[in-house]
Design an enzyme around this catalytic site. Sequence first.
Site, PDB file in Angstrom:
ATOM      1  CB  SER A   1      -0.926   0.004   1.213  1.00 45.49           C
ATOM      2  OG  SER A   1      -0.165  -0.004   2.401  1.00 45.49           O
TER       3      SER A   1
ATOM      4  CG  HIS B   1      -1.582   3.482   5.303  1.00 49.95           C
ATOM      5  ND1 HIS B   1      -2.918   3.126   5.196  1.00 49.95           N
ATOM      6  CD2 HIS B   1      -0.900   2.583   4.568  1.00 49.95           C
ATOM      7  CE1 HIS B   1      -3.006   2.044   4.431  1.00 49.95           C
ATOM      8  NE2 HIS B   1      -1.806   1.697   4.041  1.00 49.95           N
TER       9      HIS B   1
ATOM     10  CG  ASP C   1      -5.680   4.524   5.528  1.00 53.04           C
ATOM     11  OD1 ASP C   1      -5.701   4.072   4.368  1.00 53.04           O
ATOM     12  OD2 ASP C   1      -4.636   4.738   6.160  1.00 53.04           O
TER      13      ASP C   1
END
Lengths: 180, 167
Positions: free
Chosen positions: A57, A96, A123
């Site tokens: 990701s 992230h 997210d």
Amino acid sequence: MGFIGDTIESIRSMQVRQVLAQIISLGMIVTSALIIWKGLIVVTGSESPVVVVLSGSMEPGFKRGDILFLHMSKDPIRTGEIVVFNVDGREIPIVHRVIKVHERQESAEVDILTKGDNNFGDDRLLYAHGQLWLQQHHIMGRAVGFLPYVGWVTIIMTEKPIIKYLLIGALGLLVITSKE
Amino acid sequence: MHSFGHRANAVATFAVTILAAMCFAASFSDHFNSPSPTASVKILNINWFQKEANGNDEVSMTLNISADLSSLFTWNTKQVFVFVAAEYETPQNALNQVSLWDGIIPSKEHAKFLIHTTNKYRFIDQGSNLKGKDFNLTMHWHIMPKTGKMFADKIVMTGYRLPEQYR
């Protein structure tokens, strides 16, 4: 009598000092690893100072198998930082990037929104049901550095347990049979 | 002492040590780089500006983003992550940072750019505080190395203001 005597003699003839030295040496290795890990936890302020990237990701910045070094200080979270956070109900932490920060006037409360660089949307789908923002207590650390490829050992051992047991068995056998 | 196993172990250990030293040296060499990036962001148009049904203000705007980030690249740089964020204060929040646009610069040749775009992420306030609001635009960059420590910095640009009325 002869059989019992032979057995006792055999046991007595073992190199007691050598066996003890080996056991102590093995214990030293294990406790050294534990001390290093706990020391890292204290120094970095993060409960998980080193994490392995498991998904794509954050490509192309981070790929599967990279190792991230984390640090958790009192500095406030700001946009752009790469944070590792826990989501209620999920076992594995997520790495992230912060794209939005709203910090309250009176309290130290902060609302954080994250997104993976390689993902299309933010997210919110990953957060707990109904949760729109992360708060400070969800954050485990921020990424400050990384090493590529090193984490593949962990991934392989996690995904193929047979390899893990083979490796441990081989190491154990090596220890038992080595003469030093 | 001279068995094959012992020698193989010594060679492997030495190889890993050398590799670790090389990684450290590569990362450490980044400390000697003194970047001098330049950046400019213009707001060409406020496309629309409304209060949402939930009471939050939202803005869509067209940005003209130009920058020269070539000096951020060293031989250990894998990519530079660059983004533009709006920063402002409201009665409720001491700080609001909202990313408007981001991009990944894969190499030095792509580090000088001019982009004409609407904001990639929705500019939504936590509340209804954006009418006539002064705000800063900041361009941030995060240098992702091939190995080792990551660096980050930003340029703050001031003097931006949203309209007094919805449109």
